[in-house]
Write an enzyme that holds these catalytic residues in place. Structure first.
Site, PDB file in Angstrom:
ATOM      1  N   ASP A 166       0.834   2.450   9.326  1.00 30.57           N
ATOM      2  CA  ASP A 166       0.432   1.707  10.534  1.00 30.57           C
ATOM      3  C   ASP A 166       1.484   1.748  11.639  1.00 30.57           C
ATOM      4  OD1 ASP A 166      -1.679   1.026   8.917  1.00 30.57           O
ATOM      5  OD2 ASP A 166      -0.973  -1.003   8.503  1.00 30.57           O
TER       6      ASP A 166
ATOM      7  N   THR B  23       5.014   2.474   6.178  1.00 29.28           N
ATOM      8  CA  THR B  23       3.599   2.174   6.421  1.00 29.28           C
ATOM      9  C   THR B  23       3.007   3.230   7.334  1.00 29.28           C
ATOM     10  OG1 THR B  23       1.974   0.690   7.423  1.00 29.28           O
ATOM     11  CG2 THR B  23       4.185   0.569   8.319  1.00 29.28           C
TER      12      THR B  23
ATOM     13  N   ARG C 290      -0.407  -7.058  -4.831  1.00 24.42           N
ATOM     14  CA  ARG C 290      -0.606  -8.470  -5.095  1.00 24.42           C
ATOM     15  C   ARG C 290       0.574  -9.182  -5.741  1.00 24.42           C
ATOM     16  NH1 ARG C 290      -5.718 -10.380  -5.695  1.00 24.42           N
ATOM     17  NH2 ARG C 290      -7.203  -9.259  -4.432  1.00 24.42           N
TER      18      ARG C 290
ATOM     19  N   ARG D 298      -4.663  -1.757  10.853  1.00 24.08           N
ATOM     20  CA  ARG D 298      -4.729  -3.213  10.944  1.00 24.08           C
ATOM     21  C   ARG D 298      -4.701  -3.666  12.403  1.00 24.08           C
ATOM     22  NH1 ARG D 298      -0.442  -5.739   6.896  1.00 24.08           N
ATOM     23  NH2 ARG D 298       0.963  -4.739   8.331  1.00 24.08           N
TER      24      ARG D 298
ATOM     25  N   ASP E 111       5.838  -4.618   6.076  1.00 21.95           N
ATOM     26  CA  ASP E 111       6.318  -5.931   6.515  1.00 21.95           C
ATOM     27  C   ASP E 111       6.200  -6.978   5.402  1.00 21.95           C
ATOM     28  OD1 ASP E 111       3.581  -5.758   6.685  1.00 21.95           O
ATOM     29  OD2 ASP E 111       3.399  -6.960   8.506  1.00 21.95           O
TER      30      ASP E 111
ATOM     31  N   GLY F 126       0.834  -1.206   0.000  1.00 19.36           N
ATOM     32  CA  GLY F 126       0.000   0.000   0.000  1.00 19.36           C
ATOM     33  C   GLY F 126       0.863   1.247   0.000  1.00 19.36           C
TER      34      GLY F 126
ATOM     35  N   ASP G  55       3.845  -0.349  12.230  1.00 20.58           N
ATOM     36  CA  ASP G  55       3.820  -1.656  12.903  1.00 20.58           C
ATOM     37  C   ASP G  55       4.915  -2.612  12.437  1.00 20.58           C
ATOM     38  OD1 ASP G  55       2.910  -2.146  10.350  1.00 20.58           O
ATOM     39  OD2 ASP G  55       1.202  -3.370  10.957  1.00 20.58           O
TER      40      ASP G  55
HETATM   41  O1  F6P Z   1      -1.160  -1.315   5.900  1.00 16.46           O
HETATM   42  C1  F6P Z   1      -1.644  -0.083   5.468  1.00 16.46           C
HETATM   43  C2  F6P Z   1      -3.139  -0.108   5.355  1.00 16.46           C
HETATM   44  O2  F6P Z   1      -3.577   1.181   4.961  1.00 16.46           O
HETATM   45  C3  F6P Z   1      -3.870  -0.566   6.606  1.00 16.46           C
HETATM   46  O3  F6P Z   1      -3.951   0.412   7.604  1.00 16.46           O
HETATM   47  C4  F6P Z   1      -5.185  -0.964   6.021  1.00 16.46           C
HETATM   48  O4  F6P Z   1      -5.846  -1.944   6.807  1.00 16.46           O
HETATM   49  C5  F6P Z   1      -4.786  -1.564   4.689  1.00 16.46           C
HETATM   50  O5  F6P Z   1      -3.537  -1.024   4.354  1.00 16.46           O
HETATM   51  C6  F6P Z   1      -5.747  -1.240   3.573  1.00 16.46           C
HETATM   52  O6  F6P Z   1      -5.355  -1.942   2.461  1.00 16.46           O
HETATM   53  P1  F6P Z   1      -5.992  -1.680   1.014  1.00 16.46           P
HETATM   54  O7  F6P Z   1      -5.443  -0.371   0.513  1.00 16.46           O
HETATM   55  O8  F6P Z   1      -5.524  -2.847   0.232  1.00 16.46           O
HETATM   56  O9  F6P Z   1      -7.480  -1.618   1.176  1.00 16.46           O
END
Ligand code: F6P
Length: 355
Positions: free
Chosen positions: A132, A130, A77, A176, A108, A12, A134
């Site tokens: 997050d 990220t 992906r 997450r 990660d 992401g 994390d």
């Molecule tokens: O890991 C980054 C993040 O934005 C998370 O906070 C969130 O759950 C996820 O990616 C969303 O993923 P996507 O953009 O695939 O919907």
């Protein structure tokens, strides 16, 4: 022979990716006259046949420091380790491109892929990304500060409308399985209740706090991380490996609103901030951190410190083995000083007996 280094952004997106690309490229160009190639759409650009790459001369990486997203594109992906044939194709492409090394900017998941490719012989350096915050082994990933700023502003806006109507307003953050965004933005935005994936909340305790506040004619702001769940309940975001693909987001705020409404006399509303948290220009803090990370990654490349990820530990720039960053999540420790501060100033964490 000119050094040629590839760079890609995986997983992401988040604010600050372009700042890293810029710093890696400028540092390598200035310090060792390297030629930098940008790989398009994360690992997809190296898996596809023909590969999708573009040169990144000085001009291509100038003027992008403040720009959100990634000029290279990204993908969630593309998995170079989906089978050994794919991994071998990626390694062959790297060789055919004449790349002496690869810089992978990612979370990660991307660090895990980079580590797997390093075990198969790829010379790779990682940069932690990220919102997050994390990633194991990294106390601050770039993008997090910007997400916290965005959520904080949203909470401030919700404060005034919640006050006007005397409502309970629930705001759901990303993150997450880690509650860093909810915790820091909740504190910065003066949320009354902060609910984290790390602490299962007690629904009756949350309702009691809202009722007590309503008695004093006060509205209530609840900031909840998307992975939070009530005691004995299931998280909306699946908290176990293997991760569902695609990861389904959102909903915990609406579920909480539906559960709270019958327990309260005032109106309850839910706001899911979603991808707004990932967009836009990085904060000054993230621009500086991303620049430091990018420059440090270039130093690792030049010293051939392959298989490592740049990181921040105790406020110092350093690096860790990719293997360390590749597995698990760095969640909010239950003895974290911010949790103690929240409790001590009367912010509810959804625990029984809360104010
Ligand atoms: O890991 C980054 C993040 O934005 C998370 O906070 C969130 O759950 C996820 O990616 C969303 O993923 P996507 O953009 O695939 O919907």
């Amino acid at each position: 022979m000119t050094t040629r280094i590839g760079i890609l952004t995986g997983g992401g997106d988040c604010p600050g990716l372009n700042a890293v690309i810029r710093a890696v490229a400028k540092s390598l160009m200035r310090q060792c006259g390297a030629e930098v190639l940008g790989i398009e759409d994360g690992f997809a650009g190296l898996i596809d046949d023909p590969v999708r790459v573009r040169p990144l001369p000085w001009d291509a990486v100038s003027g992008i420091l403040m720009r959100g997203g990634t000029i290279l594109g990204t993908s969630n992906r593309a998995n170079p380790l989906r089978d050994e044939a794919t991994a071998a194709r990626v390694l062959a492409h790297v060789q055919a491109l004449g790349l002496q090394g690869l810089v992978v900017i990612g979370g990660d998941g991307s660090m895990g892929l980079a580590h797997g490719l390093a075990q198969r012989g790829l010379r790779v350096v990682g940069v932690p990304k990220t919102i997050d915050n994390d990633i194991p082994g990294c106390e601050r990933s770039f993008g997090f500060d910007t997400a916290v700023a965005t959520v904080t502003e949203a909470i401030e806006r919700l404060q005034t409308t919640a006050a006007s109507h005397g409502r309970v307003m629930i705001v759901e953050t990303m993150g997450r399985w880690a509650g860093w965004i909810a915790l820091e933005a909740g504190l910065a935005g003066a949320a009354d209740i902060i609910l984290l994936p790390e602490i299962d909340f007690d629904l009756e305790a949350v309702a009691a706090v809202c009722r007590a506040r309503a008695q004093r004619r006060r509205h209530t702001i609840i900031c909840i991380g998307e992975g939070a769940k009530p005691r004995g309940g299931q998280p909306t975001v699946q908290a176990v490996e293997p991760r569902p693909e695609p990861l389904r987001l959102g909903g915990v705020a609406h579920a909480l609103a539906a559960a709270l409404q019958p327990r309260l006399d005032c109106e309850v509303r839910a706001t899911v901030l979603g991808h707004v948290q990932r967009g836009g220009s990085p904060t000054p803090f993230d621009r500086v951190l991303a620049t430091q990370y990018g420059n440090e990654a270039a130093q690792l490349v030049m010293t051939h410190a392959w298989g490592r990820m740049v990181t921040l530990q105790r406020g110092q720039l350093t690096s860790v083995a990719l293997a360390e960053a590749a597995h698990g999540n760095r969640r909010v420790p239950l003895d974290h000083p911010l949790l103690r501060a929240a409790r001590q100033i009367g912010v509810s964490l959804g625990e029984p007996g809360d104010p």
